[in-house]
Design a protein around this motif. Sequence first.
Motif, PDB file in Angstrom:
ATOM      1  N   MET A 188       0.833  -1.192   0.000  1.00 15.28           N
ATOM      2  CA  MET A 188       0.000   0.000   0.000  1.00 15.28           C
ATOM      3  C   MET A 188       0.877   1.256   0.000  1.00 15.28           C
ATOM      4  N   ILE A 189       0.652   2.129  -0.983  1.00 17.53           N
ATOM      5  CA  ILE A 189       1.321   3.424  -1.052  1.00 17.53           C
ATOM      6  C   ILE A 189       0.460   4.454  -0.327  1.00 17.53           C
ATOM      7  N   GLN A 190      -0.805   4.454  -0.634  1.00 12.91           N
ATOM      8  CA  GLN A 190      -1.822   5.269   0.017  1.00 12.91           C
ATOM      9  C   GLN A 190      -3.088   4.429   0.045  1.00 12.91           C
ATOM     10  N   GLU A 191      -4.113   4.942   0.690  1.00 10.75           N
ATOM     11  CA  GLU A 191      -5.371   4.227   0.689  1.00 10.75           C
ATOM     12  C   GLU A 191      -5.866   4.120  -0.755  1.00 10.75           C
ATOM     13  N   SER A 192      -6.155   2.931  -1.207  1.00 11.79           N
ATOM     14  CA  SER A 192      -6.623   2.638  -2.567  1.00 11.79           C
ATOM     15  C   SER A 192      -5.559   2.848  -3.632  1.00 11.79           C
ATOM     16  N   VAL A 193      -4.285   2.886  -3.239  1.00 10.61           N
ATOM     17  CA  VAL A 193      -3.164   2.943  -4.191  1.00 10.61           C
ATOM     18  C   VAL A 193      -2.132   1.924  -3.723  1.00 10.61           C
ATOM     19  N   TYR A 194      -1.865   0.935  -4.574  1.00  6.16           N
ATOM     20  CA  TYR A 194      -0.930  -0.138  -4.245  1.00  6.16           C
ATOM     21  C   TYR A 194       0.129  -0.238  -5.330  1.00  6.16           C
ATOM     22  N   ALA A 195       1.330  -0.688  -4.961  1.00  2.00           N
ATOM     23  CA  ALA A 195       2.431  -0.827  -5.918  1.00  2.00           C
ATOM     24  C   ALA A 195       3.067  -2.198  -5.773  1.00  2.00           C
ATOM     25  N   LYS A 196       3.564  -2.688  -6.901  1.00  5.37           N
ATOM     26  CA  LYS A 196       4.247  -3.982  -6.903  1.00  5.37           C
ATOM     27  C   LYS A 196       5.479  -3.875  -7.789  1.00  5.37           C
TER      28      LYS A 196
END
Length: 102
Positions: free
Chosen positions: A34-42
């Motif tokens: 999770m980067i921010q709420e409702s933003v994820y990175a892989k």
Amino acid sequence: MRLLVFFDLPVETARQRKQYRLFRKHLIKEGYLMIQESVYAKLVVNDNAANSAIARLRKNRPPEGLVQVLQVTEKQFATMVYITGDRGAYDEVDTTEELLVL
């Protein structure tokens, strides 16, 4: 390179909240952070891995709402500007630079 997943899912009914939880659990199981709420990175190693990850997202997407994926290079990701907050407070192991053995 990185895959950034942005999503805006409805959570008005119990069914919608369940779909939100299942999608979020899928992201975490797939290795997204999770980067921010409702933003994820892989972190992915190449285009084939990115395409496979996107295909799995399509397969597990919720029936309602908006899910978007942005593919960026590590160099582009590193140029992210932090307007407020501190990246150090949110650091997690998400690079391939070092091997962590537990």
